[in-house]
Design a protein around this motif. Structure first.
Motif, PDB file in Angstrom:
ATOM      1  N   LYS A 201      17.402 -34.793 -19.659  1.00  0.00           N
ATOM      2  CA  LYS A 201      18.182 -33.730 -20.265  1.00  0.00           C
ATOM      3  C   LYS A 201      17.265 -32.584 -20.700  1.00  0.00           C
ATOM      4  N   GLY A 202      17.701 -31.334 -20.425  1.00  0.00           N
ATOM      5  CA  GLY A 202      16.926 -30.166 -20.799  1.00  0.00           C
ATOM      6  C   GLY A 202      15.927 -29.710 -19.755  1.00  0.00           C
ATOM      7  N   MET A 203      15.799 -30.458 -18.644  1.00  0.00           N
ATOM      8  CA  MET A 203      14.833 -30.120 -17.595  1.00  0.00           C
ATOM      9  C   MET A 203      15.463 -29.141 -16.606  1.00  0.00           C
TER      10      MET A 203
ATOM     11  N   VAL B 184      23.046 -25.580   0.161  1.00  0.00           N
ATOM     12  CA  VAL B 184      22.354 -24.418  -0.418  1.00  0.00           C
ATOM     13  C   VAL B 184      21.413 -24.901  -1.519  1.00  0.00           C
ATOM     14  N   TRP B 185      20.373 -24.078  -1.788  1.00  0.00           N
ATOM     15  CA  TRP B 185      19.431 -24.365  -2.874  1.00  0.00           C
ATOM     16  C   TRP B 185      19.897 -23.638  -4.131  1.00  0.00           C
ATOM     17  N   ILE B 186      19.914 -24.334  -5.242  1.00  0.00           N
ATOM     18  CA  ILE B 186      20.299 -23.719  -6.509  1.00  0.00           C
ATOM     19  C   ILE B 186      19.282 -24.115  -7.584  1.00  0.00           C
ATOM     20  N   THR B 187      19.212 -23.311  -8.634  1.00  0.00           N
ATOM     21  CA  THR B 187      18.410 -23.661  -9.817  1.00  0.00           C
ATOM     22  C   THR B 187      19.359 -23.833 -10.992  1.00  0.00           C
ATOM     23  N   ALA B 188      19.095 -24.823 -11.812  1.00  0.00           N
ATOM     24  CA  ALA B 188      19.972 -25.102 -12.951  1.00  0.00           C
ATOM     25  C   ALA B 188      19.218 -25.967 -13.957  1.00  0.00           C
TER      26      ALA B 188
ATOM     27  N   CYS C  96      23.352 -41.485  -9.587  1.00  0.00           N
ATOM     28  CA  CYS C  96      22.918 -40.656 -10.707  1.00  0.00           C
ATOM     29  C   CYS C  96      23.894 -39.490 -10.855  1.00  0.00           C
ATOM     30  N   TYR C  97      24.505 -39.380 -12.049  1.00  0.00           N
ATOM     31  CA  TYR C  97      25.481 -38.322 -12.300  1.00  0.00           C
ATOM     32  C   TYR C  97      24.873 -37.281 -13.230  1.00  0.00           C
ATOM     33  N   LEU C  98      24.969 -36.013 -12.818  1.00  0.00           N
ATOM     34  CA  LEU C  98      24.367 -34.912 -13.565  1.00  0.00           C
ATOM     35  C   LEU C  98      25.437 -33.939 -14.046  1.00  0.00           C
ATOM     36  N   GLN C  99      25.186 -33.343 -15.189  1.00  0.00           N
ATOM     37  CA  GLN C  99      25.959 -32.176 -15.625  1.00  0.00           C
ATOM     38  C   GLN C  99      24.975 -31.013 -15.629  1.00  0.00           C
ATOM     39  N   LEU C 100      25.234 -30.026 -14.788  1.00  0.00           N
ATOM     40  CA  LEU C 100      24.312 -28.912 -14.595  1.00  0.00           C
ATOM     41  C   LEU C 100      24.854 -27.668 -15.290  1.00  0.00           C
ATOM     42  N   ALA C 101      23.933 -26.795 -15.727  1.00  0.00           N
ATOM     43  CA  ALA C 101      24.350 -25.562 -16.389  1.00  0.00           C
ATOM     44  C   ALA C 101      23.364 -24.453 -16.064  1.00  0.00           C
ATOM     45  N   ASP C 102      23.865 -23.237 -16.104  1.00  0.00           N
ATOM     46  CA  ASP C 102      23.037 -22.047 -15.957  1.00  0.00           C
ATOM     47  C   ASP C 102      23.145 -21.276 -17.267  1.00  0.00           C
ATOM     48  N   LYS C 103      22.005 -20.894 -17.846  1.00  0.00           N
ATOM     49  CA  LYS C 103      22.013 -20.264 -19.162  1.00  0.00           C
ATOM     50  C   LYS C 103      21.489 -18.831 -19.085  1.00  0.00           C
TER      51      LYS C 103
ATOM     52  N   GLU D 112      19.197 -15.955 -20.236  1.00  0.00           N
ATOM     53  CA  GLU D 112      17.856 -15.984 -20.807  1.00  0.00           C
ATOM     54  C   GLU D 112      17.814 -15.372 -22.197  1.00  0.00           C
ATOM     55  N   ALA D 113      18.640 -14.371 -22.456  1.00  0.00           N
ATOM     56  CA  ALA D 113      18.555 -13.644 -23.718  1.00  0.00           C
ATOM     57  C   ALA D 113      18.872 -14.535 -24.909  1.00  0.00           C
ATOM     58  N   ASP D 114      19.963 -15.300 -24.826  1.00  0.00           N
ATOM     59  CA  ASP D 114      20.394 -16.086 -25.987  1.00  0.00           C
ATOM     60  C   ASP D 114      20.649 -17.559 -25.671  1.00  0.00           C
ATOM     61  N   GLU D 115      20.283 -18.008 -24.469  1.00  0.00           N
ATOM     62  CA  GLU D 115      20.441 -19.407 -24.069  1.00  0.00           C
ATOM     63  C   GLU D 115      21.903 -19.851 -24.033  1.00  0.00           C
ATOM     64  N   SER D 116      22.830 -18.899 -23.952  1.00  0.00           N
ATOM     65  CA  SER D 116      24.236 -19.278 -23.844  1.00  0.00           C
ATOM     66  C   SER D 116      24.553 -19.697 -22.414  1.00  0.00           C
ATOM     67  N   ILE D 117      25.464 -20.677 -22.259  1.00  0.00           N
ATOM     68  CA  ILE D 117      25.813 -21.205 -20.938  1.00  0.00           C
ATOM     69  C   ILE D 117      26.787 -20.253 -20.251  1.00  0.00           C
ATOM     70  N   VAL D 118      26.439 -19.891 -19.007  1.00  0.00           N
ATOM     71  CA  VAL D 118      27.298 -18.972 -18.246  1.00  0.00           C
ATOM     72  C   VAL D 118      27.964 -19.678 -17.068  1.00  0.00           C
ATOM     73  N   ALA D 119      27.516 -20.880 -16.715  1.00  0.00           N
ATOM     74  CA  ALA D 119      28.124 -21.614 -15.597  1.00  0.00           C
ATOM     75  C   ALA D 119      27.776 -23.092 -15.735  1.00  0.00           C
ATOM     76  N   THR D 120      28.714 -23.963 -15.304  1.00  0.00           N
ATOM     77  CA  THR D 120      28.477 -25.410 -15.311  1.00  0.00           C
ATOM     78  C   THR D 120      29.027 -26.016 -14.019  1.00  0.00           C
ATOM     79  N   ALA D 121      28.517 -27.196 -13.689  1.00  0.00           N
ATOM     80  CA  ALA D 121      29.013 -27.927 -12.519  1.00  0.00           C
ATOM     81  C   ALA D 121      28.587 -29.381 -12.630  1.00  0.00           C
ATOM     82  N   ARG D 122      29.409 -30.258 -12.018  1.00  0.00           N
ATOM     83  CA  ARG D 122      29.043 -31.667 -11.927  1.00  0.00           C
ATOM     84  C   ARG D 122      28.211 -31.890 -10.671  1.00  0.00           C
ATOM     85  N   GLY D 123      27.183 -32.718 -10.802  1.00  0.00           N
ATOM     86  CA  GLY D 123      26.349 -33.049  -9.659  1.00  0.00           C
ATOM     87  C   GLY D 123      26.230 -34.549  -9.493  1.00  0.00           C
TER      88      GLY D 123
END
Length: 453
Positions: A86-88, A25-29, A42-49, A51-62
């Motif tokens: 980082k931050g991209m 599946v395609w995801i944005t993070a 390459c090991y990634l730590q992904l997060a979904d934030k 928009e209102a306050d930039e708080s993290i609502v979901a994370t996953a290892r990639g």
């Protein structure tokens, strides 16, 4: 009630996820952490934030396995001009996997660089808009550039080839111009580049009156390392800096935000040096042209005066010849008198203009000598202050070295002290010990193991 093992539970979860996500599946993070393994993974730590306050609502290892990363990496960097960092924000095609021991993770199979390009451009527009709204975007460009920028503060990595090119260009200029350059070392790429460049600007600001301009130098290289020059913090500091800033970042691609707010942008560090040399050359050429125009003007005035005097003499001669027909003798005497007076007048005028030329030449030489004296005075002050700074920092380094030597744990142990640890942590209170605990006591030479009875 019959219980199942944790392994059986995790295995059931694995089967459910495998059934639910048969296809990738395609995801944005957003990438919150990134680590490149020596084996090429390459090991990634992904997060979904939110928009209102930039708080993290979901994370996953990639994970991008090495055989996939070797293909995705150059493709992504070519399309975006940036490396994964980082931050991209990214759009990834992922395979959902679940391992009984390691848990839930995502295997990255593909990446859409156009999504990241759009996000980077959006951030760039937002930063430019913020700088515009705050009224600082053109502050540095509106500063008056000095006619002769002789003392230059340079922000660069001391080992960068671009800095070497810049110095060679200044020191070996064919006109013999002398410049005073002070390097303020900084990290010019990576996560710490923004903080390092801002710190260098702060150090220059402390000695603002000593410098004419600031030159930010980064030599040629990969376009993927230029992300720091699109940060708001660095751009805001450059835009509001009280000295004109020349950005010689050394790239041909679209200009960075720092390029946009700097007083002047040049393509290479060598071009920055060439620009400074050209300013001196223009001033020197202007002085030569003024001197030439002055001398030419004096010659023209003298020539016109000679011609006028010759015309006057000629008119007198003609008048005398007319009158001579009535009184030849008297007119001859009058002619001689007029001719003599004309010669005296011509000599006086020529002498006056010669004196005027000498006075002007003296004033020009005096002004030139005063300017040289001022430059030598400033040079001496700069050398003295730099020597004071180096002396102070040397004392601080000696003090730090002595402090480190005194705090050396090996010296403490050599005086008879020891360190007792439980599970790798030092024991400070016996209350925490219980029977059966295995202790390690480190001496100056060797380790003693014991058990609490």
């Amino acid at each position: 009630m019959e219980a199942i093992t944790l392994y059986e539970l995790n295995n059931r979860i694995k089967q459910v996820l495998k059934q639910e996500f048969k296809e990738s599946v395609w995801i944005t993070a957003e990438i919150t952490e990134i680590q490149l393994n020596h084996s090429g993974h390459c090991y990634l730590q992904l997060a979904d934030k939110r928009e209102a306050d930039e708080s993290i609502v979901a994370t996953a290892r990639g994970t991008i396995w090495a055989f996939t990363f070797r293909t995705l990496r150059p493709y992504f960097e070519t399309m975006t001009g940036r490396s994964l960092s980082k931050g991209m924000k990214v759009m990834l095609n992922v395979e959902v996997v679940y391992h009984e021991l390691y848990g839930y993770s995502l295997n990255v199979r593909d990446i859409d660089p156009t999504y990241t390009v759009g996000d980077l451009e959006r951030k760039r527009r937002e930063i430019l808009g913020q700088l515009e709204e705050e009224g600082i975007i053109n502050m540095n460009r509106e500063l008056e550039f000095p006619l002769l920028p002789k003392t230059i503060a340079v922000i660069s990595s001391p080992t960068a080839a671009g800095f070497g090119d810049f110095m060679n260009q200044l020191e070996r200029n064919p006109y013999g111009f002398r410049f005073h350059v002070k390097l303020f070392p900084a990290i010019m790429q990576g996560d710490k580049a923004t903080e390092s460049v801002i710190a260098a600007l702060d150090r220059i600001y402390a000695y603002e009156n000593l410098f004419d301009v600031v030159v930010i130098i980064r030599g040629g290289g990969s376009q993927t390392d230029l992300g720091c020059f699109d940060s708001y913090d660095m751009a805001a500091n450059v835009a509001q800096f009280p000295l004109p800033v020349i950005a010689g970042i050394g790239h041909e691609r679209d200009e960075t935000i720092v390029d946009r707010v700097a007083h002047l942008r040049v393509k290479t560090p060598t071009a920055a040096a060439a620009y400074l040399i050209e300013l001196f050359q223009e001033q020197e050429s202007g002085l030569v042209a003024l001197r030439h125009d002055f001398m030419t003007g004096i010659q023209d005035v003298l020539s016109q005066e000679r011609n006028r005097q010759l015309l006057v003499v000629s008119e007198f001669k003609r008048s005398v010849q007319i009158v001579l027909s009535g009184n030849v003798t008297r007119m001859k005497l009058l002619f001689r008198h007029v001719e003599h007076a004309s010669e005296i007048y011509t000599r006086n005028r020529l002498y006056y203009f010669e004196q005027l030329k000498n006075r002007l030449n003296s004033k020009i030489a005096l002004l030139s000598e005063k300017q040289k004296s001022r430059i030598q005075l400033v040079s001496g002050v700069v050398r003295q202050r730099i020597q004071h700074i180096l002396t102070a920092y040397g004392r601080r380094l000696d003090l730090a070295e002595n402090t480190v030597k005194l705090a050396d744990p090996g010296k403490v142990l050599a005086r008879g002290y020891s360190i007792t640890r439980l599970n790798g942590k030092a024991i400070k209170n016996a209350v925490v010990l219980k029977s059966g605990d295995c202790l390690e006591t480190e001496l100056a030479e060797g380790i003693v193991k014991s058990e609490v009875k």
